[in-house]
Design an enzyme around this catalytic site. Structure first.
Site, PDB file in Angstrom:
ATOM      1  N   SER A 130      36.340  45.353  40.957  1.00 42.58           N
ATOM      2  CA  SER A 130      35.731  46.540  41.570  1.00 42.58           C
ATOM      3  C   SER A 130      34.207  46.374  41.710  1.00 42.58           C
ATOM      4  O   SER A 130      33.589  45.514  41.064  1.00 42.58           O
ATOM      5  CB  SER A 130      36.035  47.775  40.713  1.00 42.58           C
ATOM      6  OG  SER A 130      35.291  47.712  39.527  1.00 42.58           O
ATOM      7  N   SER A 155      49.586  41.357  45.496  1.00 44.73           N
ATOM      8  CA  SER A 155      49.649  41.341  46.965  1.00 44.73           C
ATOM      9  C   SER A 155      50.703  40.359  47.450  1.00 44.73           C
ATOM     10  O   SER A 155      50.761  39.210  46.984  1.00 44.73           O
ATOM     11  CB  SER A 155      48.296  40.934  47.555  1.00 44.73           C
ATOM     12  OG  SER A 155      47.313  41.870  47.197  1.00 44.73           O
ATOM     13  N   GLU A 202      31.881  48.239  40.617  1.00 48.76           N
ATOM     14  CA  GLU A 202      31.166  48.466  39.349  1.00 48.76           C
ATOM     15  C   GLU A 202      31.196  47.190  38.497  1.00 48.76           C
ATOM     16  O   GLU A 202      30.190  46.819  37.877  1.00 48.76           O
ATOM     17  CB  GLU A 202      31.798  49.617  38.559  1.00 48.76           C
ATOM     18  CG  GLU A 202      31.617  50.999  39.182  1.00 48.76           C
ATOM     19  CD  GLU A 202      32.560  51.265  40.352  1.00 48.76           C
ATOM     20  OE1 GLU A 202      33.515  50.470  40.568  1.00 48.76           O
ATOM     21  OE2 GLU A 202      32.346  52.255  41.068  1.00 48.76           O
ATOM     22  N   GLU A 234      37.923  33.540  45.096  1.00 46.14           N
ATOM     23  CA  GLU A 234      38.306  34.793  45.756  1.00 46.14           C
ATOM     24  C   GLU A 234      37.092  35.446  46.419  1.00 46.14           C
ATOM     25  O   GLU A 234      37.245  36.290  47.298  1.00 46.14           O
ATOM     26  CB  GLU A 234      38.928  35.729  44.696  1.00 46.14           C
ATOM     27  CG  GLU A 234      39.607  36.938  45.288  1.00 46.14           C
ATOM     28  CD  GLU A 234      40.474  37.702  44.281  1.00 46.14           C
ATOM     29  OE1 GLU A 234      40.443  37.379  43.086  1.00 46.14           O
ATOM     30  OE2 GLU A 234      41.173  38.625  44.720  1.00 46.14           O
ATOM     31  N   GLN A 273      49.181  36.250  43.346  1.00 46.11           N
ATOM     32  CA  GLN A 273      48.277  36.156  42.193  1.00 46.11           C
ATOM     33  C   GLN A 273      48.659  37.237  41.187  1.00 46.11           C
ATOM     34  O   GLN A 273      48.413  38.413  41.423  1.00 46.11           O
ATOM     35  CB  GLN A 273      46.847  36.362  42.701  1.00 46.11           C
ATOM     36  CG  GLN A 273      45.782  36.397  41.646  1.00 46.11           C
ATOM     37  CD  GLN A 273      44.441  36.842  42.247  1.00 46.11           C
ATOM     38  OE1 GLN A 273      44.313  37.032  43.456  1.00 46.11           O
ATOM     39  NE2 GLN A 273      43.451  37.034  41.396  1.00 46.11           N
TER      40      GLN A 273
HETATM   41  C1  LIG Z   1      44.349  46.007  48.090  1.00 46.43           C
HETATM   42  C2  LIG Z   1      44.422  45.448  46.704  1.00 46.43           C
HETATM   43  C3  LIG Z   1      45.014  44.225  46.479  1.00 46.43           C
HETATM   44  C4  LIG Z   1      45.118  43.729  45.184  1.00 46.43           C
HETATM   45  N1  LIG Z   1      45.748  42.531  44.985  1.00 46.43           N
HETATM   46  C5  LIG Z   1      45.878  42.044  43.733  1.00 46.43           C
HETATM   47  C6  LIG Z   1      46.601  40.832  43.503  1.00 46.43           C
HETATM   48  O1  LIG Z   1      47.105  40.209  44.436  1.00 46.43           O
HETATM   49  N2  LIG Z   1      46.729  40.410  42.228  1.00 46.43           N
HETATM   50  C7  LIG Z   1      46.186  41.070  41.169  1.00 46.43           C
HETATM   51  O2  LIG Z   1      46.318  40.603  40.054  1.00 46.43           O
HETATM   52  N3  LIG Z   1      45.499  42.237  41.351  1.00 46.43           N
HETATM   53  C8  LIG Z   1      45.346  42.721  42.602  1.00 46.43           C
HETATM   54  N4  LIG Z   1      44.669  43.909  42.817  1.00 46.43           N
HETATM   55  C9  LIG Z   1      44.200  44.666  41.647  1.00 46.43           C
HETATM   56  C10 LIG Z   1      42.690  44.662  41.471  1.00 46.43           C
HETATM   57  O3  LIG Z   1      42.222  43.424  41.022  1.00 46.43           O
HETATM   58  C11 LIG Z   1      42.371  45.787  40.471  1.00 46.43           C
HETATM   59  O4  LIG Z   1      42.751  47.011  41.093  1.00 46.43           O
HETATM   60  C12 LIG Z   1      40.917  45.840  40.096  1.00 46.43           C
HETATM   61  O5  LIG Z   1      40.552  44.712  39.344  1.00 46.43           O
HETATM   62  C13 LIG Z   1      40.582  47.118  39.293  1.00 46.43           C
HETATM   63  O6  LIG Z   1      41.460  47.271  38.235  1.00 46.43           O
HETATM   64  P1  LIG Z   1      42.260  48.642  38.003  1.00 46.43           P
HETATM   65  O7  LIG Z   1      42.909  49.029  39.290  1.00 46.43           O
HETATM   66  O8  LIG Z   1      43.139  48.470  36.803  1.00 46.43           O
HETATM   67  O9  LIG Z   1      41.159  49.734  37.715  1.00 46.43           O
HETATM   68  P2  LIG Z   1      40.433  50.010  36.311  1.00 46.43           P
HETATM   69  O10 LIG Z   1      40.067  48.711  35.684  1.00 46.43           O
HETATM   70  O11 LIG Z   1      41.280  50.959  35.540  1.00 46.43           O
HETATM   71  O12 LIG Z   1      39.115  50.729  36.788  1.00 46.43           O
HETATM   72  C14 LIG Z   1      39.090  52.109  37.183  1.00 46.43           C
HETATM   73  C15 LIG Z   1      37.666  52.469  37.544  1.00 46.43           C
HETATM   74  O13 LIG Z   1      36.816  52.307  36.390  1.00 46.43           O
HETATM   75  C16 LIG Z   1      35.743  51.422  36.672  1.00 46.43           C
HETATM   76  N5  LIG Z   1      35.448  50.606  35.487  1.00 46.43           N
HETATM   77  C17 LIG Z   1      36.340  49.949  34.709  1.00 46.43           C
HETATM   78  N6  LIG Z   1      35.714  49.273  33.731  1.00 46.43           N
HETATM   79  C18 LIG Z   1      34.389  49.482  33.905  1.00 46.43           C
HETATM   80  C19 LIG Z   1      33.208  49.045  33.223  1.00 46.43           C
HETATM   81  N7  LIG Z   1      33.277  48.229  32.168  1.00 46.43           N
HETATM   82  N8  LIG Z   1      32.002  49.460  33.691  1.00 46.43           N
HETATM   83  C20 LIG Z   1      31.913  50.275  34.788  1.00 46.43           C
HETATM   84  N9  LIG Z   1      33.000  50.743  35.450  1.00 46.43           N
HETATM   85  C21 LIG Z   1      34.220  50.335  35.038  1.00 46.43           C
HETATM   86  C22 LIG Z   1      36.227  50.560  37.821  1.00 46.43           C
HETATM   87  O14 LIG Z   1      35.159  50.044  38.579  1.00 46.43           O
HETATM   88  C23 LIG Z   1      37.070  51.538  38.623  1.00 46.43           C
HETATM   89  O15 LIG Z   1      36.243  52.303  39.466  1.00 46.43           O
HETATM   90  C24 LIG Z   1      44.565  44.447  44.081  1.00 46.43           C
HETATM   91  C25 LIG Z   1      43.949  45.678  44.324  1.00 46.43           C
HETATM   92  C26 LIG Z   1      43.869  46.190  45.603  1.00 46.43           C
HETATM   93  C27 LIG Z   1      43.222  47.517  45.827  1.00 46.43           C
END
Ligand SMILES: Cc1cc2nc3c(=O)[nH]c(=O)nc-3n(C[C@H](O)[C@H](O)[C@H](O)COP(=O)(O)OP(=O)(O)OC[C@H]3O[C@@H](n4cnc5c(N)ncnc54)[C@H](O)[C@@H]3O)c2cc1C
Length: 375
Positions: free
Chosen positions: A356, A156, A358, A239, A121
């Site tokens: 996440s 992933s 949040e 999902e 994905q």
């Molecule tokens: C084990 C694992 C597998 C994954 N697999 C995939 C995959 O197969 N394909 C894929 O596309 N993605 C994948 N992901 C990515 C996952 O979808 C993202 O990590 C997730 O959506 C958060 O995005 P980010 O890491 O960019 O964090 P950010 O969006 O930068 O967020 C950082 C922090 O800020 C908080 N935050 C951000 N915006 C807001 C808001 N508006 N209000 C309150 N809090 C906020 C978040 O909750 C988080 O705590 C995977 C992640 C993990 C950990």
């Protein structure tokens, strides 16, 4: 085939084929899990169990989708597959069926169900996780399709994947969610580079994926051009539905295994009671989601409740196990400490992947409770 008949038949088949289905106990690597997943899916497909609950037009045998919830649950409960790899089928195949041209879905879905292929994905990018509508991996029109340039991250199992459901920017950067198009990309296309990333639990589970002028045929467009947001909004509730039910079954097994190994005396009974209550609350909620899905309802933002319940449960369960593990090691118990530690560390990711905690709470507040702004 109804759920009761399916359950009875599957349980007998799993008992009869226990030896053929059993994982190699010496191979706990991710590659080993993938080989085991492919083997179990192949045997299950050939016997029909992997095909029930999927539409005939996509290579399935028809019947209610709820039987898929039971299949994953039974496989997790018997320790035959791990939830992460198995979940990709439940996350990606329903959306492919919903949005791909019929002949593409008919060709591709059986490969995934049979275990011949793994898919990934491609949503998140280095600057775009929660704020998915800001993604920038660009697809430019060509004479016969698209040329893709950009980067994805946290993808992933990309190193094992044959295909990717990829979100691309086809409108202007300001077009936000209106300028996104979804593509179904072959991962062996020239110009794709996959670099695995090591997680803190010591596994190269997700990857960086680079797209350097990657040619994608026009017939691999999922849904209309500029309609990629609808594809994402279709996929994300998947999902948070059947794959979470499966993860709940896996969690229950890990908890049961832990208690059976160390004895209930090693954990605080009040904390255990609380975890068991959370498990029941999650299962009750997810059960009704499975029923709604089987009844033909379209899932939406309410699945964020399932995700919050599951991730809260997973972390509470492994907090309990972590404390019990410490006690058990001091008491000299013989257990696979490394594996329990890895599962504990991975449980921290449950409030991140699939959106996440949040973000789930924002969705619940804004879209279900009508609190505040829905942007
Ligand atoms: C084990 C694992 C597998 C994954 N697999 C995939 C995959 O197969 N394909 C894929 O596309 N993605 C994948 N992901 C990515 C996952 O979808 C993202 O990590 C997730 O959506 C958060 O995005 P980010 O890491 O960019 O964090 P950010 O969006 O930068 O967020 C950082 C922090 O800020 C908080 N935050 C951000 N915006 C807001 C808001 N508006 N209000 C309150 N809090 C906020 C978040 O909750 C988080 O705590 C995977 C992640 C993990 C950990």
């Amino acid at each position: 085939m109804d759920l009761d008949a399916y359950r009875r038949g599957l349980d007998v088949w799993l008992d009869d084929h226990a030896t053929a289905l059993a994982p190699d106990p010496g191979d706990g690597t991710l590659a080993g899990h993938m080989t085991q997943l492919a083997r179990v899916k192949r045997l299950g497909y050939d016997a029909g169990w992997m095909r029930w609950g999927w539409p005939e037009r996509a290579g399935g045998l028809g019947g209610p989708s709820i039987v898929r919830a039971y299949l994953g649950e039974a496989l997790m409960a018997r320790g035959l597959v791990e939830p992460g790899g198995y979940s990709m089928t439940e996350v990606l195949a329903p959306t492919l069926i919903d949005f791909a041209p019929a002949d593409l879905a008919a060709d591709m879905v059986p490969r995934l169900l049979r275990g011949d292929e793994i898919w990934c994905q491609g949503f998140s990018e280095p600057g775009t996780g929660s704020n998915l509508a800001a993604l920038s991996c660009r697809a430019t029109p060509t004479a016969d399709g698209w040329s893709v340039r950009g980067q994805k991250v946290w993808t992933s199992y990309a190193q094992f994947a044959a295909r990717c459901v990829l979100l691309t920017r086809t409108g202007t950067p300001e077009s936000a969610h209106r300028g996104i198009t979804a593509l179904f990309v072959d991962m062996d296309t020239p110009g794709i580079t996959v670099r695995p990333l090591l997680t803190m639990h010591g596994v190269e589970e997700f990857c960086e994926v680079f797209f350097d002028d990657v040619a994608v045929p026009g017939e691999r467009t999922l849904g209309p051009v500029g309609g990629g947001w609808a594809v994402a909004m279709d996929l994300l509730p998947y999902e948070r539905s059947t794959s979470l039910w499966h993860r709940g079954a896996w969690l229950q097994r890990r908890l049961d295994d832990f208690l059976a190994t160390v004895g209930e005396g090693m954990v605080d009974p009040a904390a255990l009671g609380e975890v068991l209550q959370m498990l029941l609350a999650f299962r009750a909620r997810s059960r009704s989601t499975q029923r709604r899905l089987a009844g033909g309802e379209r899932l939406g933002p309410e699945t964020s409740i399932d995700k919050v319940l599951l991730s809260t449960l997973e972390q509470a369960a492994f907090d309990l196990i972590g404390t019990g593990l410490e006690q058990a090691l001091i008491a000299g118990c013989d257990l696979e400490a490394q594996r329990w530690r890895a599962d504990f560390l991975y449980s921290r990711a449950s409030t991140i992947y699939g959106g996440s905690a949040e973000i789930q709470r924002n969705i619940i507040a804004r879209r279900l409770l009508d609190l505040g702004d829905d942007r």
